[in-house]
Design a protein around this motif. Structure first.
Motif, PDB file in Angstrom:
ATOM      1  N   LEU A 158       0.842  -1.199   0.000  1.00  0.00           N
ATOM      2  CA  LEU A 158       0.000   0.000   0.000  1.00  0.00           C
ATOM      3  C   LEU A 158       0.878   1.250   0.000  1.00  0.00           C
ATOM      4  CD1 LEU A 158      -2.881   1.208   0.236  1.00  0.00           C
ATOM      5  CD2 LEU A 158      -2.589   1.131   2.713  1.00  0.00           C
ATOM      6  N   THR A 159       0.586   2.161  -0.906  1.00  0.00           N
ATOM      7  CA  THR A 159       1.325   3.416  -0.994  1.00  0.00           C
ATOM      8  C   THR A 159       0.614   4.494  -0.182  1.00  0.00           C
ATOM      9  OG1 THR A 159       2.126   2.867  -3.208  1.00  0.00           O
ATOM     10  CG2 THR A 159       2.203   5.190  -2.568  1.00  0.00           C
ATOM     11  N   LEU A 160       1.368   5.206   0.648  1.00  0.00           N
ATOM     12  CA  LEU A 160       0.845   6.334   1.419  1.00  0.00           C
ATOM     13  C   LEU A 160       1.530   7.594   0.920  1.00  0.00           C
ATOM     14  CD1 LEU A 160       1.040   4.891   5.062  1.00  0.00           C
ATOM     15  CD2 LEU A 160      -0.785   4.606   3.369  1.00  0.00           C
ATOM     16  N   THR A 163      -2.119   2.746  13.692  1.00  0.00           N
ATOM     17  CA  THR A 163      -2.555   3.551  12.553  1.00  0.00           C
ATOM     18  C   THR A 163      -2.355   2.791  11.243  1.00  0.00           C
ATOM     19  OG1 THR A 163      -2.034   5.614  13.704  1.00  0.00           O
ATOM     20  CG2 THR A 163      -2.168   5.714  11.307  1.00  0.00           C
ATOM     21  N   GLU A 164      -1.236   2.088  11.139  1.00  0.00           N
ATOM     22  CA  GLU A 164      -0.978   1.303   9.925  1.00  0.00           C
ATOM     23  C   GLU A 164      -2.041   0.218   9.745  1.00  0.00           C
ATOM     24  OE1 GLU A 164       2.531  -1.529   8.052  1.00  0.00           O
ATOM     25  OE2 GLU A 164       3.058   0.075   9.448  1.00  0.00           O
ATOM     26  N   ARG A 165      -2.381  -0.470  10.819  1.00  0.00           N
ATOM     27  CA  ARG A 165      -3.419  -1.505  10.724  1.00  0.00           C
ATOM     28  C   ARG A 165      -4.759  -0.902  10.323  1.00  0.00           C
ATOM     29  NH1 ARG A 165      -0.732  -3.330  15.449  1.00  0.00           N
ATOM     30  NH2 ARG A 165      -2.349  -2.433  16.797  1.00  0.00           N
ATOM     31  N   LYS A 166      -5.056   0.280  10.848  1.00  0.00           N
ATOM     32  CA  LYS A 166      -6.317   0.944  10.496  1.00  0.00           C
ATOM     33  C   LYS A 166      -6.333   1.325   9.022  1.00  0.00           C
ATOM     34  CE  LYS A 166      -9.392   4.622  12.135  1.00  0.00           C
ATOM     35  NZ  LYS A 166      -9.592   5.653  13.183  1.00  0.00           N
ATOM     36  N   LEU A 167      -5.199   1.784   8.507  1.00  0.00           N
ATOM     37  CA  LEU A 167      -5.118   2.139   7.097  1.00  0.00           C
ATOM     38  C   LEU A 167      -5.297   0.916   6.200  1.00  0.00           C
ATOM     39  CD1 LEU A 167      -2.168   4.681   7.227  1.00  0.00           C
ATOM     40  CD2 LEU A 167      -4.496   5.184   6.465  1.00  0.00           C
ATOM     41  N   ALA A 182      -6.988  -1.764   6.950  1.00  0.00           N
ATOM     42  CA  ALA A 182      -8.404  -2.120   7.006  1.00  0.00           C
ATOM     43  C   ALA A 182      -9.242  -1.161   6.163  1.00  0.00           C
ATOM     44  CB  ALA A 182      -8.882  -2.119   8.458  1.00  0.00           C
ATOM     45  N   LEU A 183      -8.885   0.102   6.210  1.00  0.00           N
ATOM     46  CA  LEU A 183      -9.601   1.101   5.418  1.00  0.00           C
ATOM     47  C   LEU A 183      -9.439   0.821   3.933  1.00  0.00           C
ATOM     48  CD1 LEU A 183     -11.149   3.792   5.246  1.00  0.00           C
ATOM     49  CD2 LEU A 183      -8.951   4.972   5.423  1.00  0.00           C
ATOM     50  N   TRP A 184      -8.198   0.499   3.516  1.00  0.00           N
ATOM     51  CA  TRP A 184      -7.974   0.205   2.101  1.00  0.00           C
ATOM     52  C   TRP A 184      -8.724  -1.053   1.669  1.00  0.00           C
ATOM     53  CZ3 TRP A 184      -7.170   2.690  -1.976  1.00  0.00           C
ATOM     54  CH2 TRP A 184      -6.887   2.017  -3.170  1.00  0.00           C
ATOM     55  N   GLN A 185      -8.802  -2.046   2.560  1.00  0.00           N
ATOM     56  CA  GLN A 185      -9.566  -3.248   2.250  1.00  0.00           C
ATOM     57  C   GLN A 185     -11.039  -2.912   2.034  1.00  0.00           C
ATOM     58  OE1 GLN A 185      -8.516  -6.287   1.604  1.00  0.00           O
ATOM     59  NE2 GLN A 185     -10.598  -7.053   1.275  1.00  0.00           N
ATOM     60  N   ALA A 186     -11.573  -2.041   2.883  1.00  0.00           N
ATOM     61  CA  ALA A 186     -12.974  -1.627   2.730  1.00  0.00           C
ATOM     62  C   ALA A 186     -13.180  -0.879   1.417  1.00  0.00           C
ATOM     63  CB  ALA A 186     -13.390  -0.758   3.921  1.00  0.00           C
ATOM     64  N   ILE A 187     -12.225  -0.014   1.057  1.00  0.00           N
ATOM     65  CA  ILE A 187     -12.321   0.721  -0.203  1.00  0.00           C
ATOM     66  C   ILE A 187     -12.278  -0.243  -1.391  1.00  0.00           C
ATOM     67  CG2 ILE A 187     -11.085   2.333  -1.721  1.00  0.00           C
ATOM     68  CD1 ILE A 187     -10.220   3.835   0.839  1.00  0.00           C
ATOM     69  N   THR A 188     -11.375  -1.215  -1.325  1.00  0.00           N
ATOM     70  CA  THR A 188     -11.252  -2.185  -2.410  1.00  0.00           C
ATOM     71  C   THR A 188     -12.541  -2.983  -2.585  1.00  0.00           C
ATOM     72  OG1 THR A 188      -8.876  -2.381  -1.988  1.00  0.00           O
ATOM     73  CG2 THR A 188      -9.903  -4.151  -3.247  1.00  0.00           C
ATOM     74  N   GLU A 189     -13.124  -3.417  -1.478  1.00  0.00           N
ATOM     75  CA  GLU A 189     -14.367  -4.183  -1.551  1.00  0.00           C
ATOM     76  C   GLU A 189     -15.511  -3.334  -2.095  1.00  0.00           C
ATOM     77  OE1 GLU A 189     -14.980  -5.726   2.339  1.00  0.00           O
ATOM     78  OE2 GLU A 189     -13.294  -7.143   2.215  1.00  0.00           O
ATOM     79  N   ALA A 190     -15.603  -2.070  -1.640  1.00  0.00           N
ATOM     80  CA  ALA A 190     -16.685  -1.199  -2.127  1.00  0.00           C
ATOM     81  C   ALA A 190     -16.489  -0.851  -3.594  1.00  0.00           C
ATOM     82  CB  ALA A 190     -16.743   0.067  -1.276  1.00  0.00           C
ATOM     83  N   THR A 191     -15.225  -0.722  -4.017  1.00  0.00           N
ATOM     84  CA  THR A 191     -14.952  -0.432  -5.420  1.00  0.00           C
ATOM     85  C   THR A 191     -15.464  -1.563  -6.304  1.00  0.00           C
ATOM     86  OG1 THR A 191     -12.985   0.849  -4.856  1.00  0.00           O
ATOM     87  CG2 THR A 191     -13.139   0.058  -7.106  1.00  0.00           C
ATOM     88  N   GLY A 192     -15.269  -2.793  -5.858  1.00  0.00           N
ATOM     89  CA  GLY A 192     -15.730  -3.926  -6.648  1.00  0.00           C
ATOM     90  C   GLY A 192     -17.231  -4.123  -6.611  1.00  0.00           C
TER      91      GLY A 192
END
Length: 270
Positions: free
Chosen positions: A123-125, A205-209, A211-221
């Motif tokens: 993941l790129t920040l 914070t890294e773990r939260k990010l 999880a957030l990216w996983q949620a974004i990926t799932e919603a994108t699909g």
């Protein structure tokens, strides 16, 4: 985190948003506080900072002519009184900064610093830090962010603090040093809030990010971007598309054009 549907409308649909006086004032004030440090320390005075406001407005206006529409009367004519009042409000914010920090005693290591790192997950920040101070004797880092609004009530303080922990995480990964202090400067209310992060904080914070990216990926699909009502809904430009206000979102563009998926970060970026 604030509203998944708003994220979709901004990042995927890329719906335009009207310029606002508050956001434009913030851009001008940030520019003044950044460029004031170009002057020698003894010349970083409140009078000088106030005098820079009009010039930074003109610089921004030249780059974004659409901002002229912020200060027009109902019939479309220019409204000099409205512009003058707005410039004065920006000058007051700049002046308030001098009650919180003394720029004659500061020599920032970086201003408007672009930072980017790739986590082990891939993941790129990336983001921009308003100011980075480095202690001459110890090398300690202080991350400073200017806010032109008022300090939030305690129940809403986590969002801006999460932003600061995000910056701290990126800097830790880049430099191998956990920033000693995170500092939020609220010019609207004259508050200066600080937080000293730990490695544990930043790992959380890294773990939260992730999880957030996983949620974004799932919603994108799936195309499932649910609205989330909150205190800022009244300022949202997209109420006409929000079910919380009786609206209907536009057709999901990725359903018809799956090839657009990389636009929203298939390579992994936040």
């Amino acid at each position: 985190m604030r509203c998944p549907l708003l994220y979709r409308l901004r990042v995927i649909d890329r719906l335009p948003e009207k310029p606002s006086e508050a956001a434009t004032r913030g851009t001008v004030v940030h520019a003044v506080l950044e460029r004031l440090f170009d002057a020698p320390a003894a010349e970083r005075t409140a009078d000088r900072a106030r005098s820079m406001v009009a010039g930074e407005w003109e610089r921004l206006r030249a780059a974004r002519p659409e901002l002229d529409g912020l200060f027009t009367a109902a019939e479309g004519a220019a409204d000099p009184a409205a512009l003058a009042a707005w410039l004065q409000s920006a000058e007051r914010l700049v002046e308030r900064w001098f009650a919180l920090e003394d720029p004659t005693r500061l020599e920032p290591a970086e201003r408007e610093l672009y930072v980017e790192t790739v986590l082990e997950s891939g993941l790129t920040l990336r983001g921009y830090v308003d100011r980075l101070d480095v202690a001459p004797a110890t090398g300690d880092l202080r991350v400073v962010d200017y806010k032109t609004g008022k300090a939030p009530r305690p129940e809403y303080a986590e969002e801006p603090l999460f932003q600061m922990k995000f910056y701290a995480l990126v800097l830790w990964r880049l430099r191998g040093v956990v920033p000693r202090r995170l500092q939020l400067v609220y010019l609207g209310s004259g508050d200066l809030l600080t937080y000293d992060p730990t490695e544990t904080d930043l790992l959380r914070t890294e773990r939260k990010l992730l999880a957030l990216w996983q949620a974004i990926t799932e919603a994108t699909g799936s195309g499932e971007w649910r609205p989330k009502r909150g205190p800022l809904c009244g300022w949202c430009d997209h109420q006409a598309f929000c079910p919380e206000f009786g609206g209907t979102p536009p057709p999901y563009p990725l359903a018809e054009n799956p090839g657009l998926l990389p636009v929203v970060g298939e390579n992994g970026s936040v």
